[in-house]
Enzyme design. Structure first.
Site, mmCIF file in Angstrom:
data_model
loop_
_atom_site.group_PDB
_atom_site.id
_atom_site.type_symbol
_atom_site.label_atom_id
_atom_site.label_comp_id
_atom_site.label_asym_id
_atom_site.label_seq_id
_atom_site.Cartn_x
_atom_site.Cartn_y
_atom_site.Cartn_z
ATOM 1 N N ASP A 30 2.191 2.637 3.368
ATOM 2 C CA ASP A 30 1.389 3.854 3.161
ATOM 3 C C ASP A 30 1.464 4.795 4.365
ATOM 4 O O ASP A 30 1.593 6.010 4.198
ATOM 5 C CB ASP A 30 -0.062 3.425 2.917
ATOM 6 C CG ASP A 30 -1.014 4.600 2.817
ATOM 7 O OD1 ASP A 30 -0.863 5.404 1.879
ATOM 8 O OD2 ASP A 30 -1.912 4.716 3.671
ATOM 9 N N ASP B 181 0.857 -1.196 0.000
ATOM 10 C CA ASP B 181 0.000 0.000 0.000
ATOM 11 C C ASP B 181 0.890 1.242 0.000
ATOM 12 O O ASP B 181 1.694 1.431 0.910
ATOM 13 C CB ASP B 181 -0.912 -0.006 1.232
ATOM 14 C CG ASP B 181 -2.051 0.993 1.111
ATOM 15 O OD1 ASP B 181 -1.793 2.148 0.708
ATOM 16 O OD2 ASP B 181 -3.199 0.630 1.415
ATOM 17 N N HIS C 151 -1.375 2.687 -5.057
ATOM 18 C CA HIS C 151 -0.972 4.067 -5.387
ATOM 19 C C HIS C 151 0.358 4.313 -4.700
ATOM 20 O O HIS C 151 0.810 3.483 -3.886
ATOM 21 C CB HIS C 151 -2.016 5.078 -4.881
ATOM 22 C CG HIS C 151 -2.309 4.909 -3.419
ATOM 23 N ND1 HIS C 151 -1.431 5.307 -2.435
ATOM 24 C CD2 HIS C 151 -3.343 4.303 -2.777
ATOM 25 C CE1 HIS C 151 -1.927 4.981 -1.254
ATOM 26 N NE2 HIS C 151 -3.094 4.347 -1.424
ATOM 27 N N SER D 238 -7.083 4.458 -0.893
ATOM 28 C CA SER D 238 -6.861 3.007 -0.901
ATOM 29 C C SER D 238 -8.159 2.234 -1.118
ATOM 30 O O SER D 238 -8.121 1.099 -1.600
ATOM 31 C CB SER D 238 -6.186 2.560 0.397
ATOM 32 O OG SER D 238 -4.891 3.098 0.459
#
Ligand code: MG
Ligand code: ZN
Length: 372
Positions: A263, A49, A306, A90
């Site tokens: 993330d 993530d 991402h 997400s």
């Protein structure tokens, strides 16, 4: 009639004198066309993530070693924009990977019109294959939720937890016990899942072998960051999940593994946190790839929903010291394309530059599954 016959004779005569090389070439074309398609039984889908190229490269620079993911024979790049935003969250990023639908930021397993859509996990389960998720966050957090649940908002984590009871998922490993047991509706979802045949643990069992249905919720909320997490590593969780899925394997399995906190390190602009999460994730990639090497018919796809932090690698304080500094340009997600690393059966399908929703289509194609 006579003309046709002479043409036929002329053709046969030409065939006889064709150089051997062009005949070989012709044969090659034929054998390519009838080449047996790759059979993919098992898919291990790994999501870092917030992991962009710079995060993966930072791992290599910090450890001085070649990351397991960099040994991939096939590399691709995907765009990550959502239905509503150039920069995804997400919820929508994971929904695109899990279901092939671009959706609104914040949504879980639903198309932009709020219709629930089947995920890879649902489709593999419908085919009689075993399924699982193993993560380093609450199992009800956006990324695992995208594969298991359907909800209009990622924030409805108690509703998302209730979807785990309805889901065909066989193996669940991560944190987030309280969303199952301390609930506004008074339900105890752990008891309900036990009634449905799940073995339940609050710590990761040594081995996953022999478990048909396995629920492991290691923490009341999110597990600790990798550097402080003493109860399990993502690599151990991946091994246990594979053992549980594979030991009763007849048709194959689908496992989603997430390095969830890469993330969060990006949001915090914390490069030490980031490197430790990348190490934890890449070791899990190593476990998956080792399994794929021993088990033909296994595909491993490593990618991200991402990038987070707008990470770039710039000169340190002094250009002459040749050092590199990890520089975050944002405390949020960025819109830059992210890498795809593919190993094993069907991996060749994943080269090129394409869209995040294509991952879903490619996985179904190599696994010979119908999305409908
Ligand atoms: Mg996530
Ligand atoms: Zn984020």
């Amino acid at each position: 009639m006579k003309t046709k016959l002479s043409f036929a004779l002329l053709f046969l005569a030409l065939m006889a004198v064709l150089p051997a090389q062009s005949q070989r070439r012709a044969k090659g074309v034929v054998s390519q066309a009838v080449e047996k398609p790759v059979v993919v039984n098992n898919v291990i889908f790994m999501i870092g993530d917030g992991m962009g190229l710079a995060q993966a490269h930072a791992l290599q620079l910090a450890t001085g070693e070649m990351p397991a993911m960099f040994k991939a024979p096939v590399i691709g790049l995907i765009s990550t924009d959502s239905y509503t935003h150039k920069i995804t969250d997400s919820g929508a990023g994971g929904t695109a990977l899990a279901t092939g639908y671009k959706t609104r930021n914040g949504m879980i397993g639903m198309g932009p019109d709020s219709t629930a859509v089947p995920s890879l996990l649902d489709i593999f389960a419908r085919d009689g294959r075993r399924t699982g998720v193993a993560v380093t966050c609450d199992v009800t957090h956006a990324t695992p939720a995208d594969f298991v649940a359907k909800n209009i908002s990622r924030k409805n984590e108690q509703e998302i937890a209730a979807d785990f009871v309805k889901s065909p998922v066989d193996v669940v490993i991560g944190g987030g016990l309280y969303n199952f047991t301390r609930r506004k509706d008074g339900r105890n979802l752990v008891s309900e899942m036990k009634d449905n045949g799940f073995a339940f643990f609050e710590s990761l069992p040594k081995s996953g072998k022999g478990f048909n249905k396995l629920l492991v919720l290691t923490d009341t909320a999110h597990p600790a960051p990798a550097a402080k997490r003493t109860n399990y590593t993502l690599a151990e969780a991946t091994r246990v999940a594979i053992e549980a899925l594979d030991s009763r394997n007849d048709k194959g399995f689908f496992l989603m593994v997430e390095g969830s906190q890469i993330d969060w390190a990006g949001h915090n602009n914390d490069s030490t946190y980031l490197i430790n999460e990348m190490i934890d994730f890449d070791k899990a990639v190593g476990v998956a790839v080792a399994f794929a090497e021993k088990n033909p018919g296994t595909l491993v796809v490593v990618t991200a929903d991402h990038e987070t932090g707008g990470l770039t690698l710039i000169h340190g304080q002094n250009k002459r010291n040749k050092g590199v500094k990890f520089h975050f340009s944002s405390d949020d997600h960025s819109g830059v394309i992210v890498p795809v690393y593919a190993f094993g059966a069907g991996a060749s399908q994943f080269s090129g530059v394409y869209d995040n929703t294509d991952i879903f289509k490619k996985i179904l194609k190599v696994a010979a599954l119908d999305p409908k």
